[in-house]
Design an enzyme around this catalytic site. Structure first.
Site, mmCIF file in Angstrom:
data_model
loop_
_atom_site.group_PDB
_atom_site.id
_atom_site.type_symbol
_atom_site.label_atom_id
_atom_site.label_comp_id
_atom_site.label_asym_id
_atom_site.label_seq_id
_atom_site.Cartn_x
_atom_site.Cartn_y
_atom_site.Cartn_z
ATOM 1 N N HIS A 1 -3.761 -5.101 0.564
ATOM 2 C CA HIS A 1 -3.231 -5.594 1.845
ATOM 3 C C HIS A 1 -3.335 -7.123 1.912
ATOM 4 O O HIS A 1 -4.398 -7.667 2.214
ATOM 5 C CB HIS A 1 -4.001 -4.978 3.017
ATOM 6 C CG HIS A 1 -3.702 -3.532 3.231
ATOM 7 N ND1 HIS A 1 -2.687 -3.092 4.045
ATOM 8 C CD2 HIS A 1 -4.276 -2.407 2.715
ATOM 9 C CE1 HIS A 1 -2.652 -1.764 4.036
ATOM 10 N NE2 HIS A 1 -3.610 -1.332 3.238
ATOM 11 N N CYS B 1 0.824 -1.202 0.000
ATOM 12 C CA CYS B 1 0.000 0.000 0.000
ATOM 13 C C CYS B 1 0.869 1.267 0.000
ATOM 14 O O CYS B 1 1.475 1.588 -1.012
ATOM 15 C CB CYS B 1 -0.987 -0.030 1.162
ATOM 16 S SG CYS B 1 -2.342 1.161 0.968
ATOM 17 N N GLU C 1 -2.113 -9.009 4.151
ATOM 18 C CA GLU C 1 -2.150 -9.455 5.541
ATOM 19 C C GLU C 1 -3.559 -9.540 6.097
ATOM 20 O O GLU C 1 -3.798 -10.197 7.114
ATOM 21 C CB GLU C 1 -1.294 -8.526 6.421
ATOM 22 C CG GLU C 1 -1.832 -7.115 6.625
ATOM 23 C CD GLU C 1 -1.478 -6.129 5.537
ATOM 24 O OE1 GLU C 1 -1.533 -4.916 5.788
ATOM 25 O OE2 GLU C 1 -1.128 -6.575 4.418
#
Length: 509
Positions: free
Chosen positions: A167, A79, A169
């Site tokens: 993202h 990001c 994660e």
């Protein structure tokens, strides 16, 4: 030597999630502020740049010097990290026409790219950004796009440098773990050998080298962290570990006796210290939450100092500090600020001539439990809910009295035992009761009452950083409410807290 992935933090709310996901792959990683990270050495195998609430277009946005990293080590920008890699090397980042937040799907994927292997067109990803990369720098190659974000993933020709706008994660990114695995395993080449067993072996050896024949004093709480820390220290130094369990008068009902009994079975050298009256005296008349915390912390230190003098030549104080404690207490020089103070982070007062040893300082809560399991600790002990260091003092809103503590202990006992009896305890991350400084009208028998209210709190979480309120069955809550009102004198109203973190916190104070 421990292979390490270095995560540079730009202040993103998701930075800890990156670390947790990397560690799920049995690879060790550390989070450091983007402008205050350790010297690069042979242990650091790769670097990940986190997201950020900042825009790369802001004058004061994080601007790290990557000259020793980019092109020398495998590098993944997430990001903001991706936007920084584009903007700083000749690309163009602009404000999006609308903020892109939420689920998106990849519309093109370069499956020949090492980073994108195993990720198919249509894979769901999570976007959270206000800027977008309009143009990639020369020598940057596009490897992934979504409907609204053309430059969603890229690599730098001739380097192991990558950037992704989404993202991986976040669990909403369906193939996020695959992408991270591609980076840390296939591109970086980490061996995936950081396991609970290897952690125990390495930590015990390090503790033996660090402490030698010195004596260590450790304050036990009965919780998972301090118990696992004590067990590791005991494994390393044996009889030279002296554990102290203090009854501060703010524990759960019967907890002092039960925990001492539990520790006997673990073979730990434990001394129980009854300091209830000392804590009550110091807390008398005090209602401010932060002041109550400071009083409790100070008295704990005084008790430990007093007890440490009874252990001849003690040199160390053991603590159950874990990684979120450390991260939350470090003020990133830039985007992030210290969230809150922790009673077990930040060293000791000058008058305590003890050095600090923290065997769990690099572990998240779930990792502590896995290490405890590997050490042979019981599932019952490892599954124990977190309990705040200041105990019931921060669940009694207002001043503390022995009578209030006794009342709350009874309510808490009914609630916790109820969760266990109904098979709900293990579904809950943390539960407890809060005694409110509120009185309300009620009717008992033929009499009007004007008595206290209590709030029940139960949340689900993985590490306490975020938490959702538990949707406990109405029938269960009704039974607990009825039992509390019927059995606990002075309580005539029970409410249930349905606030999540954020914006609320788990504890009320």
């Amino acid at each position: 030597m421990q292979e390490t992935i270095l995560i540079l933090d730009f202040g993103s709310q998701y930075t800890q999630l990156i670390a947790r996901r990397v560690r799920e792959l049995n690879i060790y990683c550390e989070i450091h502020p983007y402008n205050d990270y350790p010297e690069l050495n042979e242990d650091i195998k790769g670097v990940i740049l986190s997201g950020s609430p900042f825009s790369v277009r802001d004058v004061n946005s994080p601007n790290p010097d990557l000259s020793k990293i980019k092109g020398n080590l495998p590098l993944l920008g997430v990001c903001y990290g991706a936007q920084f890699l584009a903007n700083s090397f000749g690309g163009e980042v602009i404000a999006s026409e609308h903020r892109e937040y939420g689920r998106a799907n990849l519309t093109s994927v370069d499956s020949d790219s090492e980073l994108m292997k195993g990720i198919s067109v249509g894979s769901q990803v999570w976007m959270s950004h206000g800027d977008t990369i309009k143009r990639l720098p020369e020598g940057y190659e596009l490897i992934g796009s979504s409907k609204d974000v053309e430059n969603a993933a890229f690599r730098v020709n001739g380097e192991e440098t990558y950037g992704i706008q989404f993202h991986p994660e976040v669990y909403h990114s369906i193939d996020g773990l695959t992408l991270l695995q591609n980076f840390v395993v296939h591109i970086v080449g980490c061996a995936q050998d950081w396991t609970p067993a290897s952690y125990i072996e390495t930590t015990v050896k390090e503790l033996q080298e660090k402490i030698g024949e010195d004596k260590v004093i450790l304050g036990l709480s009965g919780g998972v962290d301090s118990t696992v820390a004590a067990t590791l220290l005991s494994k390393a130094i044996g009889k030279n570990l002296y554990c102290i369990f203090v009854d501060n008068g703010l524990l759960r009902k019967n907890e002092f006796a039960e925990v001492l009994d539990q520790y006997k079975h673990l073979g730990l050298n434990v001394k129980g210290v009854d300091s209830k009256s000392k804590f009550y005296k110091e807390l008398e008349g005090e209602s401010d939450p932060e002041t109550k915390r400071k009083i409790i912390g100070r008295v704990f230190i005084e008790v430990f100092d007093e007890e440490s003098h009874l252990v001849k030549d003690a040199k160390w104080l053991g603590q159950g500090t874990i990684y979120p404690d450390v991260i939350e207490s470090v003020s990133v020089k830039g985007p992030s600020a210290t969230i809150k103070s922790h009673h077990n982070v930040g060293g000791l007062p000058d008058f305590m001539k003890l050095k600090v040893v923290e065997p769990l300082r690099s572990l998240f809560k779930d990792e502590v439990r896995r290490v405890g399991k590997e050490l042979g600790l019981s599932a019952n002990l490892l599954g124990r809910h977190p309990f705040p260091g200041p105990g019931l003092a921060i669940r009694i809103l207002g001043d503390i009295t022995p009578e209030k503590v006794a009342t709350l202990q009874e309510v808490d006992y009914i609630f916790i035992q109820g969760l266990k009896n109904e098979g709900l305890y293990d579904e809950v991350w943390q539960a407890g009761a809060i005694l409110l400084p509120v009185q309300s009208v009620g009717v008992m028998g033929d009499e009007r009452t004007y008595e206290n209210a209590v709030a029940l709190r139960a949340v689900s979480s993985t590490d306490g950083m975020t938490a959702d309120w538990c949707h406990l069955p109405y029938e269960f809550l009704a039974r607990i409410s009825s039992e509390v009102i019927n059995k606990v004198k002075g309580i005539n109203r029970v409410v249930y807290d349905i606030s999540s973190k954020p914006p609320a916190t788990i504890e009320w104070e």
